[in-house]
Structures are given as C-alpha cells and as structure tokens.
Design a protein around this motif. Structure first.
Motif, short mmCIF file in Angstrom:
data_model
loop_
_atom_site.label_atom_id
_atom_site.label_comp_id
_atom_site.label_asym_id
_atom_site.label_seq_id
_atom_site.Cartn_x
_atom_site.Cartn_y
_atom_site.Cartn_z
N ALA A 143 0.56 -1.03 0.18
CA ALA A 143 -0.07 0.05 -0.09
C ALA A 143 0.84 1.02 0.05
O ALA A 143 0.47 2.18 0.60
N PHE A 144 1.65 1.30 -0.59
CA PHE A 144 2.52 2.45 -0.78
C PHE A 144 3.37 2.86 0.73
O PHE A 144 2.82 2.66 1.97
N PHE A 145 3.77 4.60 0.75
CA PHE A 145 4.89 4.06 2.00
C PHE A 145 4.11 4.32 3.68
O PHE A 145 3.46 3.18 4.24
N HIS A 146 2.54 4.98 3.34
CA HIS A 146 1.96 5.24 4.59
C HIS A 146 1.48 4.11 4.89
O HIS A 146 1.29 3.82 6.51
N GLY A 147 0.69 3.64 4.10
CA GLY A 147 -0.41 2.08 4.45
C GLY A 147 0.13 1.20 4.94
O GLY A 147 0.13 0.42 5.66
N ASN A 148 1.66 1.15 4.37
CA ASN A 148 2.78 0.14 4.83
C ASN A 148 2.75 0.20 6.56
O ASN A 148 3.42 -0.67 6.67
N GLU A 149 3.06 1.47 6.52
CA GLU A 149 3.96 2.11 7.44
C GLU A 149 3.72 1.47 9.38
O GLU A 149 3.72 1.33 9.40
N ILE A 150 2.21 1.77 8.56
CA ILE A 150 1.20 2.17 10.69
C ILE A 150 0.19 0.53 9.91
O ILE A 150 -0.90 1.07 10.58
N GLY A 151 -0.01 -0.16 8.53
CA GLY A 151 -0.90 -0.43 8.59
C GLY A 151 -1.05 -2.16 8.23
O GLY A 151 0.26 -2.47 8.31
N ILE A 152 -1.72 -3.13 8.57
CA ILE A 152 -1.61 -4.38 8.74
C ILE A 152 -2.95 -4.70 7.67
O ILE A 152 -3.87 -4.77 7.41
N GLN A 153 -2.04 -5.49 6.79
CA GLN A 153 -2.66 -5.38 5.40
C GLN A 153 -3.02 -6.95 5.21
O GLN A 153 -3.15 -8.13 5.51
N ILE A 154 -5.36 -6.93 4.56
CA ILE A 154 -5.24 -8.25 4.95
C ILE A 154 -5.42 -8.37 3.38
O ILE A 154 -6.69 -7.69 2.48
N GLU A 155 -5.56 -9.20 2.22
CA GLU A 155 -5.88 -9.61 0.90
C GLU A 155 -6.85 -10.26 0.72
O GLU A 155 -6.88 -11.50 1.82
N ILE A 156 -8.05 -10.29 1.04
CA ILE A 156 -9.72 -11.03 0.44
C ILE A 156 -9.29 -11.75 -1.03
O ILE A 156 -9.98 -11.13 -1.78
N CYS A 157 -9.33 -12.58 -0.72
CA CYS A 157 -9.29 -13.47 -2.90
C CYS A 157 -10.68 -13.07 -3.38
O CYS A 157 -11.36 -13.48 -3.00
N GLY A 158 -10.27 -12.48 -4.34
CA GLY A 158 -11.70 -12.50 -5.12
C GLY A 158 -10.95 -11.19 -5.91
O GLY A 158 -10.11 -10.70 -5.92
N THR A 159 -11.76 -10.52 -6.70
CA THR A 159 -11.65 -9.11 -7.57
C THR A 159 -12.74 -8.21 -7.22
O THR A 159 -13.62 -8.11 -6.59
N ARG A 160 -12.98 -7.05 -7.85
CA ARG A 160 -14.30 -6.47 -8.26
C ARG A 160 -15.56 -6.56 -7.75
O ARG A 160 -16.14 -6.94 -9.11
N GLN A 161 -15.99 -6.82 -6.81
CA GLN A 161 -17.33 -6.87 -6.91
C GLN A 161 -18.54 -6.33 -6.51
O GLN A 161 -18.30 -5.54 -6.25
N THR A 162 -20.20 -6.53 -7.42
CA THR A 162 -21.11 -5.78 -6.77
C THR A 162 -21.17 -5.97 -4.97
O THR A 162 -21.94 -7.33 -4.76
N ARG A 163 -22.59 -5.57 -5.00
CA ARG A 163 -22.85 -5.85 -3.32
C ARG A 163 -23.50 -6.93 -2.75
O ARG A 163 -22.75 -7.97 -2.03
N GLU A 164 -24.32 -7.28 -4.40
CA GLU A 164 -25.08 -8.99 -4.58
C GLU A 164 -24.14 -10.25 -4.85
O GLU A 164 -24.32 -10.80 -4.37
N GLN A 165 -22.93 -9.85 -5.50
CA GLN A 165 -22.17 -11.13 -5.17
C GLN A 165 -21.30 -11.05 -4.31
O GLN A 165 -20.80 -12.37 -3.89
N TRP A 166 -20.95 -10.06 -3.78
CA TRP A 166 -19.90 -10.55 -2.16
C TRP A 166 -21.00 -11.19 -1.50
O TRP A 166 -20.22 -11.41 -0.44
N LEU A 167 -22.75 -11.01 -1.64
CA LEU A 167 -23.14 -11.29 -0.93
C LEU A 167 -23.38 -12.65 -1.00
O LEU A 167 -24.23 -13.71 -0.28
N ASP A 168 -23.28 -13.44 -2.19
CA ASP A 168 -23.73 -14.71 -2.40
C ASP A 168 -23.16 -15.72 -2.40
O ASP A 168 -21.84 -15.81 -1.23
N ALA A 169 -23.16 -17.41 -2.71
CA ALA A 169 -22.43 -18.28 -1.77
C ALA A 169 -21.69 -18.18 -1.88
O ALA A 169 -21.03 -18.61 -1.30
#
Ligand SMILES: [Zn+2]
Length: 299
Positions: A76-102
């Motif tokens: 996440a570049f400097f600032h985000g890496n410096e003070i963040g804990i990164q979580i990669e959710i496996c998947g890609t950009r989705q609609t609300r309905e797709q995020w909530l699907d099975a």
C-alpha cells in the motif's frame, strides 16, 4: 486462532517505526475459492515485484499469515505499509449482491473473524475510519492518532495520502461494509431473544445459519440443508440487530443484506393471516425452508 502461519514471502520489511493504526482491506484481483489463500501465499514466495501482505482470506477459513503484525508487508505504498496491517481478500471487484452470494459470503465471514481478532490484539476501534482519520492516523499528534485507530481499505489509504501516488481503489464501492461490520462486532453483542439470527462458520468451511422465529430456533446446516425447529412463535429477527419483521406485518425497517433478504422473502411468501391471525407453524416452516434452500448456503 484465526490465522495459520505459512512462512515469509519474498518481500517484506522487518519491524515497524510506528505502532499499528489500522487494518487495511484489499482484494487480490484474483480467483475466489477455498484454496485461493494458499495459492496467494505460494505466489508471494516467488513473485519478484516486491509485493506481499500480512494475511490472505478466502472462503475456507482460517486466514493464512505470511508477515507478522510487527513487520511491514508491501502492498500500500509508504504510509499504508508503515502503520497498516494488510489483509488480501481473495477475489476481485464485485457488486454488493456478488459479495453476498454463496461463493463470497464465507470469505466475508473468514475476514471478519480475523479483523475482529486484530482489532482486539492491537486496540483498534471496530469501525471504518474516514479518509481524514486515515490521514490523521499518520500525521496528527499522538493524542489524536490514538483516536484514529480502526479499519480502512486500500481506497481509503489511496485517498488519504495523495502524495504517495497510489491508484488502487480496492475493495470497491460494492463491498457490503454494513454487513461486514456487523460481523466484525458480532461477538461483542450478547445474543438474546431480541438478537436472534446467527451465522457461524464451522470447521471445514461448513456454516450454520440460525434464526429464531419468536422462540422457534431454525438451524440450517450448509452441508445437508437439514432444518430443525425447537420452541414456538412467529417473529423473524435481524442478524444480531433490530427486529426485521413480525410475520404478517410488513417489513418496515428491513436493513439491506443477507438477513433482510431471508426475512423479507419469508414474510412475502407467507399467506395472509385469517382475520389478523398469524400464519401457522407449518406455513412458517415451509417458507423459511424454501428461502434457505434458495440461498444455496452449502459450500
Ligand atoms: Zn490493495
């Protein structure tokens, strides 16, 4: 434990100059599925573009960890890496309905469980920070920084630190923050008769949906769709929240999301009560079972 250690990636920075201020949610822009986190961690051991994360989450929990919280991952570049804990959710950009699907809902469950634990471990508020708060989390005085600890996403970091030149906007506008945050805080709320819908993931990725219909507990087990009734009554309640509906009465304040979908569909499918009477138990049971089957909860 909500994460399994899988060994260091090729790229990371040991230690931190600043304490953790927030969790940063990302998506991988890759595949979904029960082995996506393993695939992501394997790839991070080989890739030569200097990218890594602290955690991967996918539909089959628990999360996988490749960088300790006290070290810096590279995503996440400097600032985000410096003070963040990164979580990669496996998947890609989705609609609300797709995020909530099975396919994606179990991934939200895995991720929320991890976020809840990280918030407790690092003293982060279980709330989404504003862009101004994400910026203040790095630049403000220590007293203000202490009030800007919480949860954000890659887009939040990109907008908060334009000087970093980041362009990523994951997790995207379709991400169901309301549903997700309810999951994150779920264990902090007592489960009472007024807070009667519970979705839990069990070992092996199987999950169980429980909702109470005014004392009737329906337990829906993902693997075999079995439904069990105990108790008695006619009320559907939201997931750890406000009542969605009393059966036979319109859903007045149904919040969007999974629980609302089920409750509204159940209410709509029930026959109108005779002379204001509530539907029979058999009618309620059949309607709930039909709706649960339609959601295809099995994994
Ligand atoms: Zn990202």
């Amino acid at each position: 434990v909500s994460a399994i250690w899988v060994g260091y990636p090729k790229s990371y920075t040991p230690g931190r100059a600043r304490p953790v201020q927030y969790v940063v949610l990302h998506y991988t822009a890759g595949a979904e599925g029960p082995t996506a986190a393993e695939d992501g961690a394997d790839y991070d051991k080989r890739r030569t573009d200097g990218t890594s994360t602290h955690y991967f989450t996918d539909s089959l929990g628990p999360a996988l960890q490749e960088v300790p919280d006290g070290d810096r991952a590279h995503t996440a570049f400097f600032h985000g890496n410096e003070i963040g804990i990164q979580i990669e959710i496996c998947g890609t950009r989705q609609t609300r309905e797709q995020w909530l699907d099975a396919a994606s809902y179990p991934t939200l469950v895995t991720t929320a469980e991890l976020v809840r634990e990280l918030c407790d471990r690092h003293g982060l508020a279980k709330r989404r920070l504003t862009t101004a708060e994400v910026r203040a989390a790095y630049y403000a005085t220590p007293a203000i920084r202490a009030a800007c600890k919480g949860i954000t996403d890659h887009a939040g970091v990109t907008y908060a630190y334009p000087e970093d030149g980041g362009t990523h906007t994951d997790v995207g506008d379709g991400f169901p923050w309301d549903v997700f945050m309810e999951m994150v805080v779920a264990d902090d709320k007592p489960i009472t008769e007024e807070h009667d819908m519970v979705i839990v993931q069990k070992a092996g990725g199987q999950y169980v949906l429980q909702l109470t219909v005014a004392g009737w507990v329906l337990e829906h087990i993902g693997a075999d769709h079995s439904t069990v009734l105990q108790g008695g009554g006619v009320k559907v309640c939201d997931y750890h929240g406000d009542d969605l509906a009393v059966l036979g009465v319109p859903v007045a304040e149904a919040r969007e999301g999974f629980a609302a979908q089920i409750a509204a569909a159940v209410v709509a499918s029930l026959p109108p009560g005779q002379g204001g009477e509530a539907p029979t138990l058999a009618e309620i049971t059949a309607a709930v079972r039909a709706e649960l089957d339609k959601t295809k909860l099995s994994v």
